[in-house]
Design an enzyme around this catalytic site. Structure first.
Site, mmCIF file in Angstrom:
data_model
loop_
_atom_site.group_PDB
_atom_site.id
_atom_site.type_symbol
_atom_site.label_atom_id
_atom_site.label_comp_id
_atom_site.label_asym_id
_atom_site.label_seq_id
_atom_site.Cartn_x
_atom_site.Cartn_y
_atom_site.Cartn_z
ATOM 1 N N PHE A 1 45.778 41.066 47.104
ATOM 2 C CA PHE A 1 44.584 41.115 46.250
ATOM 3 C C PHE A 1 43.877 39.772 46.321
ATOM 4 O O PHE A 1 44.482 38.726 46.085
ATOM 5 C CB PHE A 1 44.939 41.418 44.789
ATOM 6 C CG PHE A 1 43.720 41.495 43.906
ATOM 7 C CD1 PHE A 1 42.918 42.628 43.894
ATOM 8 C CD2 PHE A 1 43.346 40.414 43.122
ATOM 9 C CE1 PHE A 1 41.774 42.694 43.106
ATOM 10 C CE2 PHE A 1 42.203 40.467 42.315
ATOM 11 C CZ PHE A 1 41.416 41.616 42.316
ATOM 12 N N ASP B 1 45.628 31.725 49.068
ATOM 13 C CA ASP B 1 45.066 32.201 47.796
ATOM 14 C C ASP B 1 46.093 31.907 46.714
ATOM 15 O O ASP B 1 47.060 32.645 46.534
ATOM 16 C CB ASP B 1 44.761 33.702 47.894
ATOM 17 C CG ASP B 1 44.192 34.252 46.574
ATOM 18 O OD1 ASP B 1 44.265 33.543 45.546
ATOM 19 O OD2 ASP B 1 43.693 35.388 46.586
ATOM 20 N N LYS C 1 41.935 31.339 37.936
ATOM 21 C CA LYS C 1 42.738 31.776 36.777
ATOM 22 C C LYS C 1 43.148 30.655 35.818
ATOM 23 O O LYS C 1 42.404 30.316 34.924
ATOM 24 C CB LYS C 1 43.952 32.567 37.276
ATOM 25 C CG LYS C 1 43.541 33.960 37.770
ATOM 26 C CD LYS C 1 44.696 34.940 37.740
ATOM 27 C CE LYS C 1 44.221 36.367 37.828
ATOM 28 N NZ LYS C 1 43.852 36.825 39.168
#
Ligand SMILES: *Cc1c(COP(=O)(O)O)cnc(C)c1O
Length: 400
Positions: A139, A223, A252
């Protein structure tokens, strides 16, 4: 003042219905606890999807945001601002990378990284070298570029075409080698596949990817949007394999809940995106930067990565024990640091267990098809880990 029920009704009427919120409204938090409008308390092992690094209402973060808001919230990148310069320096010191580009979300950090990669080879006179090798079950975000890199059907369906990326099985270095070619510009990976169900990279896999990228002159792109900022016990999770990627995406947990994204890269990539080639109106604004500086300051001063190590041992051991005890429901437990999961057996509905945990006062999230993800704030305490494990034990016992 509308009641909680009235708010829920308005939400159902006015919000775009692309989410699936439960019928209550959370109004405040403190540390790893949250309270809804009716006064019900929740223990937060959801962490805003691994975002609330310092928990809720952490005094240092509250102070940083309030005092920065009273100074200046926004300028745009037409001008320098002090917290952003300090943040860039701190992130480079913490990661060993050389430059920081700022934006507002994970998907944007991914876009920056993918555009950097294409432009790097364009500048080298290889405009056709833009293919990315990424992984099944990955993702990387919801924008078209990040979505092209995402290796899961449920996110991609109906949004194509999404060209330019080859997906291979995660953890399979042989499949990566087989996918390489002169048109491959970069290898993109998550150190732990978060949304894919909390799957850590096998030991040595990231180092192997570094080697393959070097052999082909391709860039290694990490990532770390979910794994970074100490969540797995080191500032970046790539440190586990001693790997330094060419570029890293963060978001995040970086500003503890204030929207931010960052793309960090090595010195060799500093000239790739000159003025005018890429940018962001809000990116690197003083408010988000001050929040991130407060998070990084607390991470160091409160020795939160030591807390991650201690609490994650307790959490992982407790989940492993519960997996054994409730083997009719749980297939296994897995994870890294404070990113842990219980993997449910086929046929066990994760949503119904999630709902029962919530009613019992514990918030977790679902990752992948069948994992319950535990991603609490990094300030989580031993007693709270014990309380959460107790609730899970009780609910699984009742569900058997
Ligand atoms: C959450 C996430 C993203 C996307 O971040 P957004 O801020 O939602 O755009 C990308 N990659 C990983 C690994 C993530 O966990």
């Amino acid at each position: 003042m509308p009641t909680e029920a009235e708010l829920v009704e308005k939400a159902a009427h006015y919000l775009y219905p692309n989410y699936r919120q439960p019928p209550f409204v959370i109004v405040r938090g403190k540390g790893c606890e949250l309270w809804d409008k009716s006064g019900k308390r929740y223990l937060d092992f959801h962490g805003g999807i691994a975002v609330s690094t310092l928990g809720h209402a952490h005094p240092r973060l509250v102070e940083a945001v309030a005092s920065q808001a009273a100074q200046v919230i926004h300028l745009s990148n037409y001008f320098y601002n002090e917290p952003n310069i300090q943040l860039a320096e701190r992130l480079c010191q913490l990661t060993g990378l050389a430059r920081a580009f700022f934006c507002n979300s994970g998907a944007e950090a991914m876009e920056g990284m993918l555009k950097l990669t294409r432009r790097y080879f364009f500048d080298k006179g290889q405009p056709d070298r833009y293919r990315i090798v990424a992984f099944d079950n990955s993702f990387h975000g919801r924008t078209l570029g990040a979505l092209a890199a995402t290796g899961q059907k449920k996110y991609r369906d109906g949004f194509g075409p999404l060209p330019g990326v080859t997906h291979v099985p995660y953890g399979d270095a042989g499949a990566v080698r087989a996918a390489m070619g002169p048109d491959v510009a970069g290898i993109l990976f998550e150190p732990v596949q978060g949304e894919g169900g909390v799957l850590p990279a096998p030991p040595g896999f990231m180092a192997e990817l570094r080697k393959i990228a070097d052999e082909h002159g391709a860039l290694l792109l990490a990532d770390e949007i979910q794994t970074g900022i100490g969540r797995t016990g080191s500032f970046l999770a790539v440190a586990k394999d001693g790997v330094v990627p060419d570029a890293v995406a963060l978001a995040k947990g970086l500003a503890g809940g204030v929207p931010i994204g960052a793309m960090l890269c090595g010195a060799h990539l500093a000239g790739v995106l000159p003025p005018g080639s890429h940018g962001s109106t809000f990116g690197g604004n003083p408010l988000a930067s001050a929040a991130a500086l407060a998070v990084l300051g607390a991470l160091e001063d409160e020795k939160l990565m030591d807390n991650v190590k201690a609490r994650s041992l307790e959490l992982a051991a407790g989940l492993a024990e519960l997996a054994k005890k409730h083997e009719k429901l749980i297939a296994t437990s897995r994870g890294s640091g404070l990113l842990q999961a219980l993997v449910l057996k086929d046929g066990v509905d994760p949503r119904s267990i999630l709902e029962r945990l919530r009613e019992a006062g514990l918030l977790v999230s679902i990752a992948g098809a069948s994992s319950l993800r535990f991603s609490p704030p990094l300030v989580i305490r031993e007693a709270e880990v014990r309380e959460a494990l107790g609730i899970v034990d009780r609910i699984l016992g009742g569900a058997a």
